[in-house]
Design a protein around this motif. Structure first.
Motif, short mmCIF file in Angstrom:
data_model
loop_
_atom_site.label_atom_id
_atom_site.label_comp_id
_atom_site.label_asym_id
_atom_site.label_seq_id
_atom_site.Cartn_x
_atom_site.Cartn_y
_atom_site.Cartn_z
N THR A 169 8.49 5.10 -3.33
CA THR A 169 9.69 5.70 -2.73
C THR A 169 9.80 5.45 -1.23
O THR A 169 10.86 5.71 -0.64
CB THR A 169 9.71 7.21 -3.00
OG1 THR A 169 8.46 7.78 -2.55
CG2 THR A 169 9.89 7.49 -4.48
N HIS A 170 8.72 5.00 -0.61
CA HIS A 170 8.73 4.79 0.84
C HIS A 170 8.51 3.32 1.23
O HIS A 170 8.35 3.03 2.40
CB HIS A 170 7.64 5.65 1.50
CG HIS A 170 7.91 7.12 1.43
ND1 HIS A 170 8.76 7.77 2.30
CD2 HIS A 170 7.47 8.07 0.56
CE1 HIS A 170 8.82 9.06 2.00
NE2 HIS A 170 8.03 9.26 0.94
N ARG A 171 8.52 2.44 0.27
CA ARG A 171 8.27 1.03 0.58
C ARG A 171 9.39 0.41 1.41
O ARG A 171 9.16 -0.47 2.23
CB ARG A 171 8.07 0.24 -0.72
CG ARG A 171 6.73 0.50 -1.35
CD ARG A 171 6.54 -0.24 -2.64
NE ARG A 171 5.21 0.04 -3.20
CZ ARG A 171 4.81 -0.35 -4.40
NH1 ARG A 171 5.65 -1.03 -5.19
NH2 ARG A 171 3.60 -0.06 -4.83
N SER A 197 4.06 6.98 4.74
CA SER A 197 4.55 6.28 3.54
C SER A 197 3.45 5.99 2.53
O SER A 197 3.74 5.52 1.43
CB SER A 197 5.22 4.96 3.96
OG SER A 197 4.29 4.12 4.61
N GLY A 198 2.22 6.24 2.89
CA GLY A 198 1.12 5.95 1.98
C GLY A 198 -0.21 6.26 2.64
O GLY A 198 -0.27 6.79 3.76
N VAL A 227 3.64 4.07 -1.01
CA VAL A 227 4.12 4.63 -2.28
C VAL A 227 5.53 4.11 -2.52
O VAL A 227 6.32 3.90 -1.58
CB VAL A 227 4.10 6.17 -2.21
CG1 VAL A 227 4.68 6.78 -3.49
CG2 VAL A 227 2.67 6.66 -2.00
N LEU A 272 3.58 12.81 2.07
CA LEU A 272 4.53 11.69 2.10
C LEU A 272 5.87 12.16 2.66
O LEU A 272 6.47 13.11 2.16
CB LEU A 272 4.72 11.11 0.71
CG LEU A 272 3.48 10.47 0.07
CD1 LEU A 272 3.75 10.10 -1.37
CD2 LEU A 272 3.06 9.25 0.87
N GLU A 330 -1.95 14.90 -1.66
CA GLU A 330 -1.48 13.70 -0.96
C GLU A 330 0.04 13.57 -1.00
O GLU A 330 0.67 13.20 -0.01
CB GLU A 330 -2.12 12.45 -1.57
CG GLU A 330 -3.56 12.27 -1.19
CD GLU A 330 -4.12 10.94 -1.67
OE1 GLU A 330 -3.40 10.20 -2.36
OE2 GLU A 330 -5.28 10.63 -1.35
N LYS A 331 0.64 13.87 -2.13
CA LYS A 331 2.09 13.69 -2.28
C LYS A 331 2.86 14.53 -1.28
O LYS A 331 3.95 14.15 -0.83
CB LYS A 331 2.51 14.02 -3.70
CG LYS A 331 2.03 13.03 -4.74
CD LYS A 331 2.54 13.41 -6.12
CE LYS A 331 2.06 12.40 -7.17
NZ LYS A 331 2.54 12.74 -8.53
N GLN A 390 0.81 -1.21 0.00
CA GLN A 390 0.00 0.00 0.00
C GLN A 390 0.84 1.27 0.00
O GLN A 390 0.35 2.35 -0.35
CB GLN A 390 -0.94 0.01 1.21
CG GLN A 390 -2.06 -1.02 1.14
CD GLN A 390 -3.00 -0.91 2.33
OE1 GLN A 390 -2.84 -1.63 3.30
NE2 GLN A 390 -3.96 -0.01 2.24
#
Length: 396
Positions: A121-123, A183-184, A119, A164, A160-161, A117
């Motif tokens: 770049t943050h997984r 992160s999402g 994004v 993050l 939303e971005k 779930q």
């Protein structure tokens, strides 16, 4: 001769009725077989998996060791822990020139699910072992709520971005502050509930000497297991001392097929027994008019062939009932099961062989022959035994 002609017509009628009933019974057996197939064998579709909820018991809690144990059970693909801290946590934001804090509900979910779930770049945050940084999924509703309030308080509106990796966010657990990394977003969650990696929260609570225990561990099996293999996996888990609950979907499916099987079985057997009783009753009263003639045969020592001729007729029409039931079964059982199995197979499930339907049809026909013949045989034997001896025979 007139009596046997009348008996033949009556038996012919009963052969059609009884053959039809046995045909229905054959269809019922076929439907029960399909239900039983999915209860005992299940599907073997390679895209299908099974899920179980592993819960702690009074003697065994769910710890990090539990995840390792369960992951090593044969047939287990993923052992996903869930952890909801009972201690109140506080979320804080110190950015845009303002400070805010509010109570939060944290739900610990499996890292692999949170990673899906998050994004892109943050997984990697969901796999990080750093206990000072906690990746979270923010409710999508929170973004909407913030943007609705921002103009009134002279705060900047953000898409939303922009949320993050928002700096200045933190989580307070027992006066210990941890950096929170958004992160999402979670479209399904509402209110002030955020999701974080269960194993990281567990490690934090263990580091604080709070003796944590996972709420439950969700087991997902490898693809391609049939029901028997899934049951073996479940047994291996319970043998380790854990409490195991199947998923709701599995329970519903099992319950549905059991109800279908037992309902059809009770209906089919009840109808069959009812017609056997009616056949016995009708044949017994049909023989009543010849009672006096048989008594006279006995009195004068004349050879009585009624029994032999009746048995011959019973056997002949029993075969007739079997043939009728075979015809009904072959024109009903196989087409019905073919339609059901073809429909089920569209969903990717394994289905019983039509060869089994043919076997059921043949067995139903043989059953009809045996039951028809036995019912009439018992009828005539009972009738002969109840014929009272002649008065003259008693006198001499």
């Amino acid at each position: 001769m007139k009596f046997f002609l009348h008996l033949s017509f009556r038996l012919l009628g009963w052969s059609f009725i009884f053959g039809f009933i046995i045909g229905i019974f054959g269809v019922s057996l076929s439907l029960m077989q399909i239900a039983d197939f999915y209860l005992e064998e299940g599907t073997e579709n390679v895209a299908n998996t099974y899920t179980f909820n592993v819960k702690p018991t009074s003697t065994k809690s769910l710890t990090e060791t539990s995840i390792v144990e369960l992951q090593n059970v044969e047939g287990v693909a993923f052992a996903d822990p869930y952890f909801t801290p009972a201690i109140e946590t506080i979320g804080a934001i110190n950015y845009f020139g303002f400070n805010a804090s509010y109570p939060l509900q944290i739900q610990g979910i499996p890292s692999r699910l949170g990673r899906e779930q998050a994004v892109a770049t943050h997984r990697s945050e969901w796999e990080s072992a750093d206990l000072n940084r906690i990746p979270v999924l923010l409710p999508q509703q929170a973004v909407t709520l913030y943007n609705n309030l921002a103009p009134q308080r002279s705060w900047p509106t953000l898409d939303e971005k922009a949320f993050l990796g928002l700096p200045g966010t933190s989580i307070l657990i027992q006066e210990n502050s941890y950096q929170a990394i958004i992160s999402g977003f979670d479209a399904e969650e509402f209110g002030m509930t955020i999701k974080a990696p269960a194993q990281k929260l567990y490690a934090i609570f263990a580091d604080l000497d709070l003796s944590p225990s996972y709420d439950y561990i969700n087991i997902e099996t490898v693809a391609g297991l049939n029901r028997q293999q899934a049951r073996n996996t479940a047994k291996s888990i319970t043998d380790l001392g854990y409490s195991l609950a199947k998923s709701n979907e599995e329970d519903f499916q099992q319950s549905l097929f059991k109800r279908i099987k037992y309902t059809i079985g009770i209906f089919a057997i009840s109808i069959l027994i009812a017609f056997i009783i009616l056949l016995f009753y009708d044949m017994y009263h049909l023989l009543k008019p010849i009672q006096m003639r048989i008594s006279h045969y006995r009195l004068w020592g004349i050879k009585d062939t009624t029994f032999i001729r009746a048995m011959f007729l019973f056997g002949m029409f029993a075969i007739c009932s079997g043939i009728i039931s075979w015809i009904i079964c072959f024109f009903a059982v196989i087409p019905v099961q073919e339609y059901i199995t073809s429909t089920i197979s569209r969903f990717g499930f394994n289905v019983p062989s039509l060869r089994e339907s043919a076997r059921v049809a043949l067995e139903a026909g043989v059953l009809g022959i045996v039951l028809f013949f036995l019912t009439n045989t018992i009828t005539i034997v009972t009738f002969y035994r109840k014929i009272p001896p002649s008065y003259y025979i008693k006198k001499f």
